[in-house]
Each structure stands twice: as structure tokens, then as C-alpha cells.
Design an enzyme around this catalytic site. Structure first.
Site, PDB file in Angstrom:
ATOM      1  N   ASP A  82      33.833  31.882   8.429  1.00  0.00           N
ATOM      2  CA  ASP A  82      33.914  32.762   7.328  1.00  0.00           C
ATOM      3  C   ASP A  82      34.159  32.377   6.131  1.00  0.00           C
ATOM      4  O   ASP A  82      34.668  31.366   5.704  1.00  0.00           O
ATOM      5  CB  ASP A  82      35.012  33.904   7.870  1.00  0.00           C
ATOM      6  CG  ASP A  82      36.216  32.972   7.896  1.00  0.00           C
ATOM      7  OD1 ASP A  82      36.480  31.860   8.222  1.00  0.00           O
ATOM      8  OD2 ASP A  82      37.465  33.573   7.644  1.00  0.00           O
ATOM      9  N   ASP A 113      34.603  25.814   0.298  1.00  0.00           N
ATOM     10  CA  ASP A 113      35.508  26.527   1.159  1.00  0.00           C
ATOM     11  C   ASP A 113      34.948  27.285   2.314  1.00  0.00           C
ATOM     12  O   ASP A 113      34.567  28.571   2.280  1.00  0.00           O
ATOM     13  CB  ASP A 113      36.763  27.374   0.537  1.00  0.00           C
ATOM     14  CG  ASP A 113      37.610  28.025   1.363  1.00  0.00           C
ATOM     15  OD1 ASP A 113      37.930  27.341   2.690  1.00  0.00           O
ATOM     16  OD2 ASP A 113      38.524  28.800   1.190  1.00  0.00           O
ATOM     17  N   GLU A 147      39.520  32.469   9.547  1.00  0.00           N
ATOM     18  CA  GLU A 147      40.611  31.873   8.794  1.00  0.00           C
ATOM     19  C   GLU A 147      40.928  32.315   7.627  1.00  0.00           C
ATOM     20  O   GLU A 147      42.122  32.398   7.118  1.00  0.00           O
ATOM     21  CB  GLU A 147      40.023  30.203   8.640  1.00  0.00           C
ATOM     22  CG  GLU A 147      41.079  29.438   8.296  1.00  0.00           C
ATOM     23  CD  GLU A 147      41.289  29.418   6.744  1.00  0.00           C
ATOM     24  OE1 GLU A 147      42.299  28.730   6.267  1.00  0.00           O
ATOM     25  OE2 GLU A 147      40.439  29.941   5.928  1.00  0.00           O
ATOM     26  N   HIS A 373      37.228  30.374  -3.549  1.00  0.00           N
ATOM     27  CA  HIS A 373      37.481  31.977  -3.689  1.00  0.00           C
ATOM     28  C   HIS A 373      37.265  32.402  -4.988  1.00  0.00           C
ATOM     29  O   HIS A 373      37.361  33.473  -5.457  1.00  0.00           O
ATOM     30  CB  HIS A 373      39.135  32.057  -3.462  1.00  0.00           C
ATOM     31  CG  HIS A 373      39.294  31.938  -2.098  1.00  0.00           C
ATOM     32  ND1 HIS A 373      40.515  32.316  -1.571  1.00  0.00           N
ATOM     33  CD2 HIS A 373      38.867  31.197  -1.221  1.00  0.00           C
ATOM     34  CE1 HIS A 373      40.657  32.125  -0.223  1.00  0.00           C
ATOM     35  NE2 HIS A 373      39.672  31.310   0.020  1.00  0.00           N
TER      36      HIS A 373
END
Length: 401
Positions: A82, A113, A147, A373
Site C-alpha cells: 500500500d 516508500d 502498513e 509521503h
């Protein structure tokens, strides 16, 4: 320089295909990820299984590379499928197009990530198998869901299953942190996450009055105390160059709610705080301090902890941990610079450690802007391919312990 240098590289093709799967929160459908991973397992001629530790929509995909001595504790190479949401208007490339520019920079959510790590594991295994290597210990490559939203239905549930217990994991490797310098950050522990929810009750009435004991006044008192504490942690970081973010407590107000209109003093205000606590903090004393502040504010404050993680012992980085010695030997042979730190966020390593199993977070991403992010998350093709070579050295060392 042209991107053609990398366009036809098979490993880059695999990576970009994975990035193009929009496994983005909220409400992820993991079907395409599962199909992709199954095809990768088939290309490696390795068995693959899919288990559902919590609910049917949350799969864990496990590729097994059998060892010559399967009775030995295994090695678990973990990554999550994810990725966090995107604000497309802030990106210069479509977030799930995996566009590659002339410099070989691949733009997509998940480049750092952490979809890169998942396919780098597979790329390293591909090279090792092509060279005739067979591990002494069995290697499991796991791809887990959720996660980024706490792992409740992912790794946290998976480690409690009979399937995981039968894997007999002796050591876990998971994601580390992107580094803007030539130093790799290696996570041997993680801060403890608490979510604090305050329900502040007080006297209600007309907005023109100076009422005693209002919810706003009480909340303001507690906010000031938490802000002062937060400032003290900022000062600690400034004054002590030997520590980093993982060694201090972070407190952030993340949600506020309450009230009906501007001229009515509300009987209730609610506030939610994200807190990350270092493993050296006295948790009992810290909670008492919070409760004392709420009493000093005038009482009538209901305190809840929607999330209140317990202390988890760090992975030892000394001669008592043979897996650390093997990992360190590979790192030294590769000439990599590392800095072991306490992870300032949270990864699935914490659930492995909770089982009493040593686990380390490591990502071979250096000299790269830290865009985890963030908008325009990217990874250079050459750096991605170099990461495969890094894992090609690390994996055999761990399996031969």
C-alpha cells in the site's frame, strides 16, 4: 543523456509496472498487486501463497525460496503493497504513471516508500538463482497490506497466524529510511506510538459572557502544557547533536472538534494528538504527567488512548546477534556508510520484534531527496539497480548464518 539507457532494462520494467498499480488509500483493492506478485514468483520458479489473516480484502502474499536446511530459522524479507494518498495537482508527473525523465528519475508514489524494496528483493533473488546460489536457510518474501494505516489487518494480524508461526522466522528485514546524504539509516528500534484523545467538558452558555470553567479555557491550559513539552523536545534536538528525531518525544495536535455556532460556548470540545515516544521514556511517568495537567486545568476531561502501543525491545546490534554480524559484514564489504537509529515513525518491524525476533529496517536509497509521503516522490533508475546489487550481497550473508 537519454532515458533509453534504462527503458529496456527488465528490472526497471518490473519496478515501473509495480508502481503503476494504484494501491493507494483509502479502500484499496489489492487484486492487481497479488496478480503482479504471483507473476513475479512464477518467473522466479518459486512457490507463492496468499493468506488472509484478518479479512478477505486484506491479502498477504508470500513467496518461498526453500533453503538447503529448512529446519533452521528462516529469513523474512518484508515490504508493504500500500501507498499513501496523493494530491495530483501538486505533482509534475502523474503519480501512478512511473514516468522516467532524461536523467533516469522515476516519478511515482511508492518509489521510496516502499515498492522499490519489494521488487529489489526479487531482483536480487533473480541474480542469485541465475548464479546457482541456494540459501542454507529458507527465505520468505512477504508483501503485506495496510502498513500505512497501522497494519491492524496486515502484519499485526499475520504474525499471530499459524502460517507465520510455521515460517519459523529467525530474522526480519524491512524498510529503512531514504537518505539525502551518502549515509544509510538503519532502524534497530521504533518509537512508541500513542494517540491521545481528550474530551474536554465545561460550562456552556452565551458567547458574550465570561463563564468559569469553560471547555475552551481547560483545553487551552492543556494545549499550553503540551506545547511547552514539545518545545523542550525541540530544544533537546538543538542542544545535543548526538541524538536524532527517534530519540525525542513528538507531540502534534492533529484534530479539533466541537461547538455549534459562534455565539454559543460549547459544553464539549475534543482534541486528538499524535504522539511518538522514544524507547527510553518512562511511559508511566509521562502518562501521569498528562493526567496531572488535565486535573490542573480544572478536571472534567475524559482521557482516551485509541492507540497505545507498548514498549518493544530494540534489536541488539552486538556480538550476541549473529544476523547483525552477517548484515554488518555485507555492509562493510560493500563499503556502505550506515548510521543505526531509532525509527522516528513506524514500520512493520515492530510486529516482528514483538514476537521476540530480531528485525532491522534498511533501504538502499541514498543521495536522494527525501520525498516519502511527499509530492513528486522519485527514485533514480541507477540507484534502484544499485539497490538490487546491495541486496544480492546482504541476502546470502543472512541466509548463511
Amino acid at each position: 543523456m537519454s532515458s533509453g539507457k534504462w527503458e529496456n532494462n527488465e528490472e526497471i520494467k518490473i519496478f515501473r509496472e509495480y508502481l503503476r498499480i494504484p494501491s493507494v488509500h483509502p479502500d484499496i483493492d489489492y487484486t492487481s498487486c497479488v496478480k503482479f506478485i504471483k507473476r513475479q514468483a512464477d518467473s522466479l520458479k518459486l512457490p507463492v501463497e496468499v493468506v488472509y489473516p484478518a479479512i478477505k480484502s486484506k491479502p498477504v502474499v508470500i513467496i518461498k525460496w526453500a533453503g538447503k536446511q529448512p529446519e533452521l530459522p528462516s529469513i523474512n524479507l518484508n515490504s508493504h503493497m500500500d501507498v499513501v494518498p496523493v494530491f495530483s495537482e501538486r505533482w509534475t508527473h502523474e503519480p501512478f504513471s512511473a514516468d522516467m525523465d532524461e536523467e533516469g528519475r522515476i516519478f511515482a508514489r511508492g518509489t521510496q516508500d516502499m515498492k522499490s524494496v519489494g521488487t529489489q528483493y526479487l531482483g536480487a533473488i533473480r541474480l542469485l538463482k541465475a548464479g546457482g546460489f541456494q540459501p542454507k536457510r529458507t527465505v520468505y518474501v512477504t508483501f503485506v497490506p495496510d502498513e500505512e494505516i497501522g497494519s491492524t489487518l496486515g502484519m499485526e494480524a499475520f504474525v499471530k497466524t499459524d502460517f507465520y508461526k510455521k515460517m519459523n522466522v529467525g530474522f526480519g528485514l524491512d524498510e529503512g529510511g531514504t537518505s539525502a546524504t551518502d549515509v544509510h539509516y538503519l532502524f534497530y528500534a521504533e518509537r512508541i506510538r500513542w494517540v491521545l484523545h481528550l474530551k474536554v467538558g465545561g460550562k456552556a452558555g452565551h458567547g458574550s459572557l465570561l463563564l468559569p470553567d469553560t471547555a475552551g479555557v481547560k483545553l487551552n491550559y492543556v494545549l499550553n502544557k503540551l506545547s511547552e513539552f514539545r518545545d523542550s523536545q525541540i530544544q533537546r534536538l538543538k542542544n545535543d547533536q548526538s541524538i536524532n528525531l527517534g530519540d525525542v518525544t513528538t507531540v502534534n495536535l492533529t484534530q479539533l472538534s466541537g461547538g455549534v455556532q459562534s455565539n454559543v460556548v460549547p459544553p464539549l470540545l475534543e482534541a486528538i494528538f499524535d504522539m511518538r515516544l522514544p524507547i527510553t521514556l518512562d511511559l508511566v511517568a509521562f502518562e501521569k504527567e498528562i493526567r496531572d495537567w488535565c486535573e490542573e486545568a480544572g478536571g472534567g476531561i475524559e482521557i482516551e488512548f485509541p492507540q497505545k502501543d507498548a514498549y518493544v525491545a530494540p534489536t541488539k546490534l552486538d556480538d550476541s546477534n549473529p544476523y547483525w554480524l552477517a548484515l554488518k559484514a555485507a555492509i562493510d564489504e560493500l563499503g556502505l556508510k550506515i548510521k543505526p537509529i531509532v525509527c522516528f515513525g513506524a514500520t512493520d518491524c515492530r510486529f516482528i520484534r514483538q514476537q521476540g525476533t530480531p528485525a532491522i529496517g534498511f533501504s538502499p536509497i541514498i543521495n536522494t531527496p527525501v520525498l516519502i509521503h511527499d509530492h513528486d516522490e522519485l527514485l533514480k533508475a541507477d540507484d534502484y539497480l544499485n539497490g538490487i546489487e546491495v541486496y544480492k550481497k546482504i541476502i546470502p550473508n543472512l541466509t548463511e548464518v
